[in-house]
Design a protein around this motif. Structure first.
Motif, PDB file in Angstrom:
ATOM      1  N   ARG A 146       0.731  -1.280  -0.022  1.00 10.16           N
ATOM      2  CA  ARG A 146      -0.063   0.261  -0.325  1.00 10.16           C
ATOM      3  C   ARG A 146       0.933   1.389   0.056  1.00 10.16           C
ATOM      4  O   ARG A 146       0.584   2.195  -0.668  1.00 10.16           O
ATOM      5  CB  ARG A 146      -0.835   0.095   1.185  1.00 10.16           C
ATOM      6  CG  ARG A 146      -2.032  -0.797   1.046  1.00 10.16           C
ATOM      7  CD  ARG A 146      -3.182  -0.666   2.170  1.00 10.16           C
ATOM      8  NE  ARG A 146      -2.493  -1.589   3.125  1.00 10.16           N
ATOM      9  CZ  ARG A 146      -2.977  -1.582   4.443  1.00 10.16           C
ATOM     10  NH1 ARG A 146      -3.879  -0.761   4.762  1.00 10.16           N
ATOM     11  NH2 ARG A 146      -2.509  -2.511   5.262  1.00 10.16           N
ATOM     12  N   LEU A 147       1.998   1.333   0.902  1.00  9.84           N
ATOM     13  CA  LEU A 147       2.752   2.439   0.815  1.00  9.84           C
ATOM     14  C   LEU A 147       3.443   2.734  -0.709  1.00  9.84           C
ATOM     15  O   LEU A 147       3.623   3.807  -0.939  1.00  9.84           O
ATOM     16  CB  LEU A 147       3.899   2.290   1.842  1.00  9.84           C
ATOM     17  CG  LEU A 147       4.765   3.432   2.047  1.00  9.84           C
ATOM     18  CD1 LEU A 147       4.302   4.838   2.519  1.00  9.84           C
ATOM     19  CD2 LEU A 147       5.973   2.903   3.096  1.00  9.84           C
ATOM     20  N   ALA A 148       4.016   1.675  -1.148  1.00 14.21           N
ATOM     21  CA  ALA A 148       4.541   1.501  -2.558  1.00 14.21           C
ATOM     22  C   ALA A 148       3.540   2.212  -3.439  1.00 14.21           C
ATOM     23  O   ALA A 148       3.703   3.067  -4.440  1.00 14.21           O
ATOM     24  CB  ALA A 148       4.952   0.432  -2.970  1.00 14.21           C
ATOM     25  N   TRP A 149       2.313   1.557  -3.376  1.00 15.79           N
ATOM     26  CA  TRP A 149       1.286   2.052  -4.316  1.00 15.79           C
ATOM     27  C   TRP A 149       0.951   3.664  -4.185  1.00 15.79           C
ATOM     28  O   TRP A 149       0.796   4.347  -4.956  1.00 15.79           O
ATOM     29  CB  TRP A 149      -0.102   1.326  -4.185  1.00 15.79           C
ATOM     30  CG  TRP A 149      -0.042   0.209  -5.235  1.00 15.79           C
ATOM     31  CD1 TRP A 149       0.205  -1.195  -4.892  1.00 15.79           C
ATOM     32  CD2 TRP A 149      -0.390   0.237  -6.490  1.00 15.79           C
ATOM     33  NE1 TRP A 149       0.335  -1.948  -5.967  1.00 15.79           N
ATOM     34  CE2 TRP A 149      -0.270  -1.111  -7.138  1.00 15.79           C
ATOM     35  CE3 TRP A 149      -0.702   1.049  -7.558  1.00 15.79           C
ATOM     36  CZ2 TRP A 149      -0.480  -1.528  -8.371  1.00 15.79           C
ATOM     37  CZ3 TRP A 149      -0.790   0.758  -8.771  1.00 15.79           C
ATOM     38  CH2 TRP A 149      -0.678  -0.561  -9.227  1.00 15.79           C
ATOM     39  N   GLY A 150       0.903   4.058  -2.993  1.00 16.59           N
ATOM     40  CA  GLY A 150       0.740   5.426  -2.561  1.00 16.59           C
ATOM     41  C   GLY A 150       1.682   6.425  -3.131  1.00 16.59           C
ATOM     42  O   GLY A 150       1.629   7.419  -3.696  1.00 16.59           O
ATOM     43  N   CYS A 174       2.449  14.337 -13.845  1.00 22.71           N
ATOM     44  CA  CYS A 174       1.509  14.658 -14.785  1.00 22.71           C
ATOM     45  C   CYS A 174       1.142  16.217 -14.619  1.00 22.71           C
ATOM     46  O   CYS A 174       0.974  17.021 -15.631  1.00 22.71           O
ATOM     47  CB  CYS A 174       0.112  13.950 -14.593  1.00 22.71           C
ATOM     48  SG  CYS A 174       0.160  12.233 -15.329  1.00 22.71           S
ATOM     49  N   LEU A 175       1.309  16.709 -13.209  1.00 24.37           N
ATOM     50  CA  LEU A 175       1.237  18.247 -13.071  1.00 24.37           C
ATOM     51  C   LEU A 175       2.219  19.012 -13.808  1.00 24.37           C
ATOM     52  O   LEU A 175       1.928  20.003 -14.185  1.00 24.37           O
ATOM     53  CB  LEU A 175       1.035  18.549 -11.852  1.00 24.37           C
ATOM     54  CG  LEU A 175      -0.167  18.013 -11.080  1.00 24.37           C
ATOM     55  CD1 LEU A 175      -0.158  18.159  -9.324  1.00 24.37           C
ATOM     56  CD2 LEU A 175      -1.646  18.724 -11.408  1.00 24.37           C
ATOM     57  N   VAL A 201       1.670   6.393  -6.940  1.00 23.83           N
ATOM     58  CA  VAL A 201       0.605   7.446  -7.523  1.00 23.83           C
ATOM     59  C   VAL A 201       0.917   8.668  -7.318  1.00 23.83           C
ATOM     60  O   VAL A 201       0.541   9.711  -8.026  1.00 23.83           O
ATOM     61  CB  VAL A 201      -0.989   6.988  -6.694  1.00 23.83           C
ATOM     62  CG1 VAL A 201      -1.873   8.108  -6.982  1.00 23.83           C
ATOM     63  CG2 VAL A 201      -1.420   5.561  -7.144  1.00 23.83           C
ATOM     64  N   ALA A 202       1.337   9.103  -5.987  1.00 30.45           N
ATOM     65  CA  ALA A 202       1.926  10.637  -5.873  1.00 30.45           C
ATOM     66  C   ALA A 202       3.064  11.051  -6.675  1.00 30.45           C
ATOM     67  O   ALA A 202       2.939  12.107  -7.342  1.00 30.45           O
ATOM     68  CB  ALA A 202       2.229  10.852  -4.362  1.00 30.45           C
ATOM     69  N   VAL A 203       3.841  10.011  -7.221  1.00 27.10           N
ATOM     70  CA  VAL A 203       4.989  10.588  -8.180  1.00 27.10           C
ATOM     71  C   VAL A 203       4.322  10.525  -9.529  1.00 27.10           C
ATOM     72  O   VAL A 203       4.672  11.682 -10.367  1.00 27.10           O
ATOM     73  CB  VAL A 203       6.004   9.431  -8.093  1.00 27.10           C
ATOM     74  CG1 VAL A 203       6.877   9.513  -9.348  1.00 27.10           C
ATOM     75  CG2 VAL A 203       6.679   9.552  -6.955  1.00 27.10           C
ATOM     76  N   VAL A 204       3.226   9.611  -9.985  1.00 25.21           N
ATOM     77  CA  VAL A 204       2.956   9.734 -11.337  1.00 25.21           C
ATOM     78  C   VAL A 204       2.015  11.198 -11.368  1.00 25.21           C
ATOM     79  O   VAL A 204       1.916  11.829 -12.165  1.00 25.21           O
ATOM     80  CB  VAL A 204       1.880   8.499 -11.656  1.00 25.21           C
ATOM     81  CG1 VAL A 204       1.186   8.895 -12.857  1.00 25.21           C
ATOM     82  CG2 VAL A 204       2.850   7.330 -11.815  1.00 25.21           C
TER      83      VAL A 204
END
Length: 184
Positions: free
Chosen positions: A12-16, A26-27, A19-22
């Motif tokens: 879950r930490l890795a996914w979080g 994108c921003l 997602v934050a990095v992606v």
């Protein structure tokens, strides 16, 4: 310490983090050009000549600034409520804006302000130019408006070369009679 975390918690930490990095990439990369995911809009009020700068991040408006311009200071009183029209949209990674109907409006205002610096306009001339420009935006195409702004700049330059003290409304009237858009 990482080995002491349960496998599902590490996942879950890795996914979080992923997602934050992606999301961050994108921003800042401009993947979603000109979307309100991360952009800045510039708009002009067709009744007053004011310019509004609006900033969006994650589809939420995070800032707005309305500025008076040479044009808005020259108009006696706006003829009606604000009529905001998009001029530019900028996003990270995109070095240009889509071409909107009023794409050159801010440049036209800046050109007239520069002409007024070359040789000061009388208050009547300033008001006449401002009202004519606003009227032209509302009733004609961009090419005709560009022609008018260019001609006002040429008149200011010619009057300065002739050692005039100011650009007067009378100096501007010959061009106004030649155009199809009526003087205000």
């Amino acid at each position: 310490m990482a080995d002491s975390l349960p496998r599902t918690r590490r996942q879950r930490l890795a996914w979080g983090v992923g997602v934050a990095v992606v999301t961050l990439l994108c921003l800042v990369s401009g993947v979603f050009r000109w979307s309100e995911l991360n952009c800045r809009h510039e708009e002009v009020d067709l009744n007053s000549g004011r310019v509004r700068h609006t900033r969006f991040l994650l589809y939420c408006q995070v800032g707005e600034r309305i500025e008076e311009t040479w044009l808005s200071r020259a108009v006696a009183a706006p003829p009606g409520p604000a009529d905001w029209r998009r001029v530019n949209t900028f996003s990270p990674g995109a070095g240009h804006s889509p071409h909107y109907q009023y794409h050159s409006a801010i440049h036209q205002i800046d050109t007239l302000a520069l002409a007024d610096e070359i040789l000061p306009f009388t208050p009547d001339a300033r008001r006449q130019v401002a009202e004519r420009l606003l009227s032209s935006w509302r009733t004609s195409d961009d090419d005709e408006t560009d022609d008018y702004v260019d001609e006002v700049g040429r008149i200011a330059s010619a009057r300065r070369e002739a050692s005039a003290a100011a650009v007067t409304a009378a100096d501007l009237s010959p061009f106004s009679r030649r155009r199809s858009v009526p003087d205000p």
